[in-house]
Design an enzyme around this catalytic site. Structure first.
Site, PDB file in Angstrom:
ATOM      1  N   ARG B 478      10.864   3.562  -3.301  1.00 52.87           N
ATOM      2  CA  ARG B 478       9.876   3.882  -4.336  1.00 52.87           C
ATOM      3  C   ARG B 478      10.300   5.071  -5.175  1.00 52.87           C
ATOM      4  NH1 ARG B 478       4.456   5.119  -1.478  1.00 52.87           N
ATOM      5  NH2 ARG B 478       3.844   5.562  -3.615  1.00 52.87           N
ATOM      6  N   ASP B 494       0.016   3.695  -4.769  1.00 51.10           N
ATOM      7  CA  ASP B 494       0.055   2.672  -3.736  1.00 51.10           C
ATOM      8  C   ASP B 494      -0.881   1.557  -4.154  1.00 51.10           C
ATOM      9  OD1 ASP B 494       1.792   3.527  -1.981  1.00 51.10           O
ATOM     10  OD2 ASP B 494       0.360   4.123  -0.425  1.00 51.10           O
ATOM     11  N   ASP B 583       6.395  11.202   1.968  1.00 52.09           N
ATOM     12  CA  ASP B 583       5.578  12.142   1.201  1.00 52.09           C
ATOM     13  C   ASP B 583       6.024  13.577   1.436  1.00 52.09           C
ATOM     14  OD1 ASP B 583       3.550  10.731  -0.271  1.00 52.09           O
ATOM     15  OD2 ASP B 583       2.823  10.024   1.672  1.00 52.09           O
TER      16      ASP B 583
END
Lengths: 679, 675
Positions: B478, B494, B583
């Site tokens: 991503r 998301d 993250d």
């Protein structure tokens, strides 16, 4: 003469008793006076005749009449230049000494004509370019006539062209200069790149001519090996590459220097350079190539294929931005290397090449001054010109901002802040503010600026007792700018400017404001926010204090900022803004907002929700009318400041800072700053 | 008669006065010794016959310069063009092979090896390498290395020594480049050799101690000068230096209590460092302490002088002019002192604070030489975050990066691309797509389809183009720099994220003010867990935060390039294995670049209820409490970075009239205030 005048003054009383013989006396006197008058008149015009007496010296100021110096054949020859010389080994800095302006002093030897034993001149006395160069130096701030005070010496012996002088004799001539001393602190100019003097500057204008050729070589005398390589390049890439050479069959009368040929096609030089994107600069007899100068002027990007070539002023100029250096070994790949450069970068390089030309090479004067500036920077490095000043073209300099507090860091909380309360005579309100502010945990000192010269501040015993040091500063004059003076008493970086009537801010709000300032130490962090708007009808700026969704200023009646901005406000405020503010007793906060936004390029941070503030706008006792004149005044300030700054530096944003959990559905007692927006 | 007489008398009087007036001035002028009179010719004369002067060269002469043959290769004075073969580096750019150590490996050497191996330029095969790195022996006991196998006269070799070599070299350096600590200016070949800093023995491998400066401006009352002394000590001179602290000339006023042992850093505004050899170590100390180095005629080349503009961080002064230098330091304008101080910290942190940074900087310099015209511009080297973190392959123009808008006078592009990461998912996230597409700032929507199943066909019609990209089913995907991303800003989402159009609008407007930071809605905060002796992080709502979740965050597309090309592979693999780690990793990366916290914007609590309760194992969770495995992730990341880069923030940016007691009609982002 004075005596006679005095006599005359007393004269009138005697006159009636005087007889005819006195008349003669008077006539004589009169004629004497008249003669004197004429003589004085002549004398008045004398300066011109002094000039004409310097006709004699002007005669001498013809090149033909400079004194002749005979160099005996056995006069000493200086040693060869020491290649290992460094600024700290071969340069005598003591001669430069202390200089408050950080400017070197340059002396130019007077012009002489050197002849050898046989009376044959050593070189042509001086060339046009060298004369121009010395004139530029003599006209600059660096020049001194006093040889004893000089730290840099420029011989008037013209060394620009090594071909035109007799090396040994010229060296002897140098050696007999009065301060030569093995050449210490002497600056010699040799072989400046510069176009042929019959250049037509008017041809320089067309800028956006389509660049038909990708790569162009215009040099004439190239080594056959290079020629072969170039020919191979042309064969491989066809039209995009143009290799020019000397014209062989030019008709008489056309200067060969102004023409180049490819096969039988004739091109005008240097105009043809304007039609190429990249122009090759190959190794010639002397590495420094005149062609580089022509290429730069044409806005063509030089492709330097000469390994040990030190580009002009490379000590300060970043040639990577304006040229492409290709190792000699990689000459066959040059097309591929250039092809990989993106178009945007090519445009950037063209702009840069042109800027270098305009700033540093377009005249002998520019070259001379850049040279002296570089030497000056070496001698006074602490006052040197920065990389950006040398290299950024004016368009970039104009738009760019270099934030004085650019390092991203969050100052430690332990440092605390200094609160500065500007007050005149509202003692009661002042004491309340002091008491309130002293409850803020991070307060480290409180400074009261007593702006009333007619009244003494209250006695020590009357002041509220607070846990931090409290200092009272008395000012010499009742000026608004006193609030922004960088007092020595300010020991913290963070300053809270607060008016003596701001009592509605809670301790939590102030503490939170300080926390926000820590995260944005280069900004103004304040409570009441204001906005500037463009008034389309009036075509000018307007001040807005309504409930808007945007904010571009904060009032300094309650604002945190870095103490450095006090220094800037006091010493570096542009134009007459500071005096204007003091004269009008208004808008010091708008001036501060302009200053900070202009120097940092960043917006203010408004903290915490809006509440009714006791601020200049709100204390309007007479109601609407006073309020409106106030708004008009404030709008005028914005227009005035925008014109002084030459731009509108204020930035408009749509956000304000609140504590992370502000108004969140979360137990109040667990929040760090519960008491926000509550009063 | 009388009247005539009187008249003549008056006339005479008048005339004589005139005479006095007219006559006196020139006389006075003559009486005063003629100092240079204004307008008089001065200095270099204006020659009468200047027009007739010859030019220094005839028009043809300049152009008719005799040709010169190409340069022959010379071993002694190698330069980049002649002695380095860049053809080997074609295509893949720089590839570095390092010769394995023969005998016992010293600590320093181990660190260098680890740094090179951690570099993105490292290769294990000597054949495909275009730069071969030879480490100079650094222990006095170790034997001097024999000539390495692929030596080839030293071509494309870099001989690296962090410390002066204890044993003489057994072979000629030939065409090899030398990267040496503090080389003397006499032997240094500019543009070919690399000047390294002289590092202390115990220099950390990674991360390193941050600069000591905690505030921008010097503390009031701090000493003006500290003078480096032999043995790594500093002599703090204070503001009173009537007797100069120079060359031991004022030995008598050196109080013992003023002398600091070598371990401590000087606490002064300026640090005087003599130019002689043994004091080189002081240079780095001063840099770290934020004490502006004043180098007195250094005989050694300043580290990385090829790319670092030292005039912005240090002052190279002439040791022969003590009084002048001291006066200049005393009178230096505050603005310049501030700039110099801050630059020392930036340079220390970007290039010097660890062995890894020093090695990577060295390789970056070589890479820049290979790149030629597409190398880092000077701006990228000399302003934060520094050249290691600003990849020139991203763009040739500094204004495309998020860091240089101020210097360039530019702004980020005014729109964003939404990048929706769809893991195992049957339905297109219709609601989310509509909310995002409803924003006036949205330029396009990209759906990164990362599921085994083929993407569904029923994508909604939106006002902006919607593209489905097939991902590789790895979480780190991503953050791949997809060429389809055409805007500066990315809204990373998301499929499960829930956002309203006004939240998106407001967050984007905020991001435009902070293009180098991440602007997010949901936050985590990290903390030091005393009980476990490690870092931990929590999704609980607290008064501060240090990470924003990338399941709903704006950031600059440059971070995709940085994530993919600059992060060590090991860290990315780690993130792939533990999805919530991605993250943390992204937040670590951005924080280590900006040194600042991310930004939080308001997020409606009503989204919480709307959120689907089960979380796919493939996708990072919205607000789930990190699992113990994930807790471990933050420690692995901290180890990988060598320090904890995260910074906490205590504020949230709200719309100006957020929840203010004013008519809701006045408010631009009124729907943010839904209960």
């Amino acid at each position: 003469m004075c005596a006679s005048v005095k006599y005359n003054i007393r004269g009138p009383a005697l006159i009636p008793r005087m007889k005819t013989k006195h008349r003669i006396y008077y006539i004589t006197l009169f004629s004497i006076v008249l003669l004197g008058l004429i003589a004085t008149g002549m004398f008045q015009f004398w300066p011109h005749s002094i000039e004409s007496s310097s006709d004699w010296s002007v005669q001498k100021r013809s090149i033909r009449d400079v004194p002749v110096v005979r160099l005996p054949a056995d006069s000493p020859v200086p040693e060869r230049g020491d290649l290992s010389c460094r600024m700290h080994t071969c340069f005598d800095v003591y001669r430069c000494g202390f200089n408050p302006k950080n400017k070197i002093k340059v002396y130019i030897y007077s012009l002489k004509k050197y002849v050898d034993d046989a009376g044959v001149p050593v070189s042509s006395t001086i060339s046009q370019e060298y004369n121009e160069l010395l004139t530029a130096v003599a006209d600059s701030d660096y020049y001194t006539e006093d040889i004893a005070r000089a730290c840099l010496f420029i011989p008037s012996i013209d060394l620009l062209n090594q071909n035109a002088l007799r090396v040994k004799e010229t060296a002897q001539a140098l050696a007999q200069l009065s301060r030569w001393d093995r050449g210490t602190n002497h600056l010699l100019f040799n072989m400046l790149p510069g176009g042929p003097p019959d250049y037509n500057t008017a041809l320089d204008v067309p800028r956006d001519r389509p660049r038909r050729y990708f790569l162009l070589s215009s040099q004439m005398a190239l080594h056959p090996e290079y020629r072969e390589e170039l020919a191979a390049l042309q064969a491989r890439h066809g039209e995009a590459v143009l290799v020019l050479d000397k014209c062989t069959n030019l008709s008489e009368g056309i200067p060969a220097a102004r023409k180049r040929c490819h096969k039988h096609q004739v091109f005008d030089y240097p105009q043809v350079l304007q039609e190429a994107t990249f122009c090759v600069v190959l190794r010639g007899a002397r590495l420094g190539q005149a062609v580089l100068s022509d290429v730069l002027r044409a806005g063509c990007i030089p492709v330097i294929i000469a390994d040990s070539y030190i580009l002009p002023f490379s000590e300060v100029l970043d040639w990577k931005r304006a040229s492409v250096a290709v190792p000699e070994e990689k000459m066959s790949d040059v097309h591929g290397i250039l092809q990989s450069i993106p178009q945007r970068q090519i445009e950037e390089m063209q702009r840069q090449a042109r800027w270098f030309w305009e700033a540093y090479f377009q005249s002998i004067k520019a070259i001379a001054l850049a040279t002296l500036q570089i030497i000056n920077d070496r001698i006074y490095p602490y006052a040197a010109i920065s990389y950006e000043d040398w290299n950024d073209p004016p368009s970039v300099k104009w738009g760019s901002v270099s934030n004085p507090l650019f390092l991203p860091l969050i100052p430690p909380q332990s440092q605390g802040f200094t609160a500065i309360v500007l007050t005149y005579d509202r003692v009661e309100s002042l004491f309340r503010v002091i008491t309130e502010v002293s409850k803020v945990p991070s307060l480290s000192k409180l400074l009261v600026v007593w702006n009333n010269q007619n009244k003494n501040p209250p006695e020590d015993s009357l002041w509220p007792k607070i846990r931090v040091p409290l200092k009272v500063v008395r000012t010499a004059e009742n000026k608004l700018s006193n609030r922004f003076f960088p007092y020595d008493e300010i020991e913290t970086e963070a300053v809270l400017a607060i008016d003596d009537d701001i009592i509605m801010l809670t301790s939590d709000e102030l503490q939170f404001g300080y926390e926000v300032w820590r995260e944005f130490p280069d900004r103004l962090v304040g409570y009441p926010g204001r906005l500037h708007l463009w008034d389309h009808e009036m075509s000018k700026w307007k001040y807005e204090s309504e409930w808007t969704n945007e904010v571009s200023m904060v009032l300094t009646g309650a604002a945190f900022y870095h103490k450095y901005f006090n220094y800037l406000y006091t010493y570096k405020m542009p134009g007459d803004i500071k005096n204007w503010v003091d004269a009008h007793m208004n808008c010091e906060d708008i001036a501060m907002n302009f200053l900070v936004a202009n120097v940092t390029g960043k917006a203010v941070i408004k903290v915490t929700p809006r509440k009714k503030f006791k601020c200049p706008e709100c204390t309007a006792i007479d109601g609407l009318s006073l309020d409106q004149t106030h708004m008009v005044e404030r709008s005028e300030c914005i227009n005035k400041f925008a014109s002084v700054f030459g731009t509108m530096p204020l930035k408009v944003v749509e956000h304000r800072a609140d504590p992370v959990l502000y108004k969140d559905d979360f137990p109040e007692k667990l929040k760090s700053f519960p008491n926000i927006g509550s009063l | 008669m009388q009247s005539w007489r009187r008249k003549s008398l008056w006339l005479a009087l008048l005339a004589s006065w005139l005479l006095v007036l007219l006559g006196l001035f020139p006389l006075l002028r003559l009486a005063v010794p003629t100092s240079p009179r204004a307008g008089a010719p001065q200095g270099w004369p204006r020659w009468l016959d200047a027009e007739l002067l010859q030019s220094f060269a005839k028009p043809g002469e300049l152009l008719e310069d005799g040709p010169r043959p190409p340069q022959a290769l010379r071993g002694g004075s190698c330069n980049w063009g002649a002695c380095f073969d860049t053809s080997k580096c074609r295509g893949g750019g720089l590839k570095v092979f390092v010769y394995p150590a023969a005998g016992p490996v010293s600590e320093t050497r181990r660190k260098i090896l680890a740094s090179v191996e951690g570099s993105r330029y490292h290769t294990l095969s000597a054949a495909e390498a275009c730069l071969l790195l030879l480490l100079s022996p650094d222990t006095s006991t170790g034997e001097c290395d024999p000539v390495p196998p692929q030596w080839d006269g030293g071509r494309n070799h870099l001989v690296l020594s962090l410390h002066p070599a204890p044993c003489p070299r057994t072979f000629q350096l030939g065409q090899a480049m030398v990267a040496e600590a503090s080389p003397t200016v006499d032997t240094f070949r500019p543009g070919f050799d690399v000047a390294l800093p002289l590092l202390p023995e115990a220099h950390p491998l990674r991360g390193g101690v941050p600069g000591q400066l905690r505030q921008h401006s010097p503390r009031p009352g701090v000493a003006l000068l500290a003078l480096a002394e032999d043995g790594g000590r500093w002599h703090v001179a204070g503001t009173d230096f009537s007797a100069c602290p120079w060359d031991g000339r004022c030995e008598q006023d050196r109080g013992p209590k003023q002398t600091h042992p070598g371990a401590t850093l000087p606490n002064a505004t300026f640090c005087l460092i003599p130019g002689r050899g043994p004091d080189v170590l002081h240079f780095l100390q001063a840099l770290q302490a934020g004490c502006i180095p004043v180098l007195l005629s250094p005989r050694w080349e300043l580290p990385f002088s090829e790319v670092i503009d030292w005039t912005k961080a240090a002052i190279v002064a002439d040791e022969r002019l003590p009084l002048q230098v001291l006066t200049a330091l005393q009178e230096m304008p505050l603005t310049r002192v501030l700039a110099l101080r801050q630059q020392t910290q930036f340079l220390w942190d970007a290039y010097f604070s660890s062995v890894e940074k020093v090695i990577h900087t060295t390789l970056e310099i070589i890479q820049d030489r290979i790149f030629g015209p597409s190398a880092h511009p000077s701006l990228l080297w000399n302003s934060p975050p520094g050249a290691i973190l600003a990849l020139p392959t991203f763009s040739p123009s500094p204004s495309d990066f998020p860091f240089y808008h101020l210097q360039q006078g530019s702004r980020p592009l005014g729109r964003f691309s939404a990048l929706i990461w769809a893991g195992a998912l049957g339905q297109p996230p219709l609601k989310l797509i509509q909310a995002v597409a409803g924003s006036e700032h949205c330029a396009q929507i990209l759906v990164l389809w990362s599921s085994e199943k083929p993407p569904p066909t029923g994508w909604p019609k939106t006002a902006v183009p919607l593209t489905v990209i097939d991902g590789h089913r790895k979480v780190s995907d991503r953050f791949f720099p997809y060429s389809a991303i055409s805007t500066d800003a990315i809204l990373s989402l998301d499929a499960h994220s829930s956002l309203s159009t006004s939240e998106v609008d407001f967050a984007f407007v905020v991001w435009q003010s902070f293009p180098e930071r991440m602007v997010g809605f949901l936050t985590w905060s990290h903390f030091w867990d005393e009980a476990r002796g490690g870092w931990g992080y929590t999704a609980k709502r607290t008064n501060e935060f240090s990470m924003v979740l990338t399941s709903a965050a704006f950031y600059h597309r440059y971070y995709h390039t940085l994530f993919t090309h600059a992060l060590p592979k090991a860290l990315r693999t780690l993130a792939d294995e533990a999805p919530t780690c991605v993250d943390v990793l992204m937040n670590f990366l951005v924080a280590s670049v900006t040194k600042l916290p991310p930004i939080k914007v308001p997020y409606g609590m009503w989204h919480q209820e709307a959120r689907p309760p089960p979380l796919e194992p493939g996708g990072p969770g919205l607000r789930q409490e990190p699992q113990p495995a994930a807790q471990n992730c933050i420690n692995q990341m901290a180890a990988g970075f060598g320090h904890m880069p995260l910074v906490s923030s205590r504020l949230r940016l709200d719309p100006v009239l957020f929840k203010d007691p004013v008519s809701v009609l006045r408010k631009k982002y009124r729907s943010l205030e839904k209960p």
